[in-house]
Design a protein around this motif. Structure first.
Motif, PDB file in Angstrom:
ATOM      1  N   PHE A  96       0.561  -5.091  -3.810  1.00 25.39           N
ATOM      2  CA  PHE A  96       0.209  -3.811  -4.549  1.00 25.39           C
ATOM      3  C   PHE A  96       0.024  -4.330  -5.977  1.00 25.39           C
ATOM      4  O   PHE A  96      -1.010  -3.840  -6.722  1.00 25.39           O
ATOM      5  N   ASN A 130      -1.714   5.941  -9.507  1.00 24.79           N
ATOM      6  CA  ASN A 130      -1.229   5.926  -8.345  1.00 24.79           C
ATOM      7  C   ASN A 130      -0.349   4.498  -8.158  1.00 24.79           C
ATOM      8  O   ASN A 130       1.030   4.734  -7.512  1.00 24.79           O
ATOM      9  N   ALA A 134       3.703   5.253  -7.208  1.00 23.03           N
ATOM     10  CA  ALA A 134       4.283   4.235  -6.124  1.00 23.03           C
ATOM     11  C   ALA A 134       5.548   3.576  -6.588  1.00 23.03           C
ATOM     12  O   ALA A 134       6.611   3.720  -5.585  1.00 23.03           O
ATOM     13  N   LYS A 137       8.304   6.397  -6.832  1.00 20.40           N
ATOM     14  CA  LYS A 137       8.836   6.504  -5.399  1.00 20.40           C
ATOM     15  C   LYS A 137       9.713   5.691  -4.630  1.00 20.40           C
ATOM     16  O   LYS A 137      10.642   6.102  -4.168  1.00 20.40           O
TER      17      LYS A 137
ATOM     18  N   PHE B  49      -0.403   3.774  -0.805  1.00 23.26           N
ATOM     19  CA  PHE B  49      -1.286   3.347  -1.686  1.00 23.26           C
ATOM     20  C   PHE B  49      -2.558   3.884  -1.487  1.00 23.26           C
ATOM     21  O   PHE B  49      -3.465   3.290  -2.088  1.00 23.26           O
ATOM     22  N   GLN B  65       0.166  -2.723   3.301  1.00 26.79           N
ATOM     23  CA  GLN B  65      -0.094  -3.851   2.635  1.00 26.79           C
ATOM     24  C   GLN B  65      -0.119  -5.096   3.694  1.00 26.79           C
ATOM     25  O   GLN B  65       0.788  -5.344   4.247  1.00 26.79           O
TER      26      GLN B  65
END
Lengths: 212, 212
Positions: A96, A130, A134, A137, B49, B65
């Motif tokens: 990511f 975002n 992420a 979290k 995501f 992912q």
């Protein structure tokens, strides 16, 4: 004792996680830089398997693809989890981060000024937000609040440190104000990044400044 | 287990191929493009995501992912090498496939017809052969073209054979014939494709057919 060389341009970019990992593991390495003038010879040497950098040279053998290099070294040096699910968490973090840098590149390099403006606005408003959300979290779900996976430093922390100190918290990055405006909305993530900065204090102090 | 993706091959196909080969039952959930915006905007906990594919495990954990999912499944079902260097080869293949396909994907989403043709032409003339040359070299140093790495199927094989079945050997893809011309100038890669077609023939024949 193995000898290590990191081949890349002078910037941080995709080589920085590799440099940071070796530095944190207290492994000496040679940081080899290329310019547009010296690049053709490097490509012709046959050592750049996909014609790209970074490549890692370890005891004369060449390794390409930054993520694969990071994982290879990470496993060797104790920065990769044994547990499958933790391994997944580390891997998906690297993925990511890649998505983020791709989105940034696409927005920033669009040839059409109006589209570029729109893509960049979208990047800061949505994509970057975002991304930080992420991370937040994942930190909240983790057993330690100052590591992204598990209780010890993994290549996921290193990769996040690299992007934090190349983009968001890099004094010389041209977009640092825009980045920090978004990052400041995520104090837990900022705390986490600052913690990584502490871990890599010596390395960060010694490396040359660069805008990217 | 539930796989969530669009109703195309895309990034989910290697996962589908792997689960099929491992004889793991899973729900192949396909989202319509029309439903996607609402799904994405709905702060859905499954979409970490805001992207797909995601894999929802039986224990409720959600994996996102693509590469990280592949590696996780590879470990679970025996499609990863234990040797560190072979693991590096598999990892760098997965990274390289992403590098290869990124510009191709950008071309697909480009709205300007002229620009689109230009990107595709450049990819076909430069990027595609560059990566195929590197892969051909790897097969040459390995000494056989049965599998990409070592003596058995790895996640690199699922990723690559899925890829070529979608862009090189796909009757529903308008660029397939052109790509096949280039692809088949590489003898070891051509042999590899033939081997993979034999192994996956039943799956390839029975799966839903899509242009991409």
């Amino acid at each position: 004792m193995s000898s290590y060389k990191v081949h890349y341009f002078p910037g941080y970019g995709k080589a920085e996680p590799i440099r940071m990992l070796l530095a944190h593991a207290k492994i000496e390495f040679e940081d080899v830089h290329y310019t547009p003038e010296t690049l053709p010879a490097a490509k012709a040497s046959g050592n750049l398997e996909f014609g790209q950098m970074p490549v890692l040279e370890k005891d004369g053998k060449f390794y390409s693809q930054s993520q694969a290099i990071l994982r290879f070294l990470g496993k060797e040096l104790g920065y990769y989890p044994e547990d499958t699910y933790h391994g997944y968490l580390v891997d998906s973090t690297l993925d990511f981060i890649n998505d983020l840098t791709n989105a940034r590149f696409k927005a920033n390099n669009h040839p059409e000024p109006e589209t570029k403006k729109q893509l960049l606005a979208d990047f800061y408003e949505k994509v970057l937000s975002n991304f930080f959300l992420a991370i937040q979290k994942r930190l909240e779900a983790n057993s330690s609040p100052d590591k992204i996976v598990g209780d010890k430093v993994t290549i996921a922390d290193i990769a996040l440190a690299a992007i934090a100190y190349s983009f968001f918290l890099n004094e010389n990055n041209l977009s640092k104000t825009e980045y920090q405006e978004v990052l400041n909305k995520f104090p837990k993530v900022l705390d986490y990044f600052n913690g990584l900065g502490e871990l890599l204090k010596e390395y960060l102090a010694a490396r040359a400044p660069s805008p990217w | 287990m539930k796989l969530v993706y669009f109703d195309v091959y895309g990034r989910a196909e290697p996962i589908r191929m792997l689960l099929n080969h491992a004889k793991v039952e899973f729900e192949d959930f396909r989202i319509g493009f029309a439903e996607w915006p609402a799904l994405k905007a709905g702060d859905n906990p499954v979409l970490e995501f805001e992207q797909v594919p995601v894999l929802v495990l039986d224990n409720g954990k959600v994996l996102s992912q693509t590469k990280a999912i592949m590696r996780y499944l590879g470990l679970q079902y025996g499609y990863l090498p234990t040797d560190a260097y072979e693991a590096y080869l598999v990892d760098s293949y997965l990274d390289a496939f992403n590098d290869l396909m990124h510009p191709f994907a950008l071309a697909r989403w480009e709205k300007d017809e002229e620009k689109k043709k230009e990107i595709l032409a450049n990819w076909l003339a430069n990027t595609f052969p560059k990566f195929l040359t590197a892969f051909e070299k790897r097969l040459e140093s390995q000494g056989h073209s049965k599998f990409l790495v070592g003596e058995k199927l790895t996640i690199a094989d699922f990723s690559f054979s899925s890829l070529i079945s979608v862009i090189v050997y796909n009757e529903l893809s308008e660029t397939s014939a052109t790509l096949r011309e280039t692809y088949e100038t590489f003898p070891r890669l051509k042999e590899y494709a033939h081997n993979m077609k034999e192994i996956f023939n039943d799956y390839l024949e029975s799966r839903p057919k899509r242009p991409m």
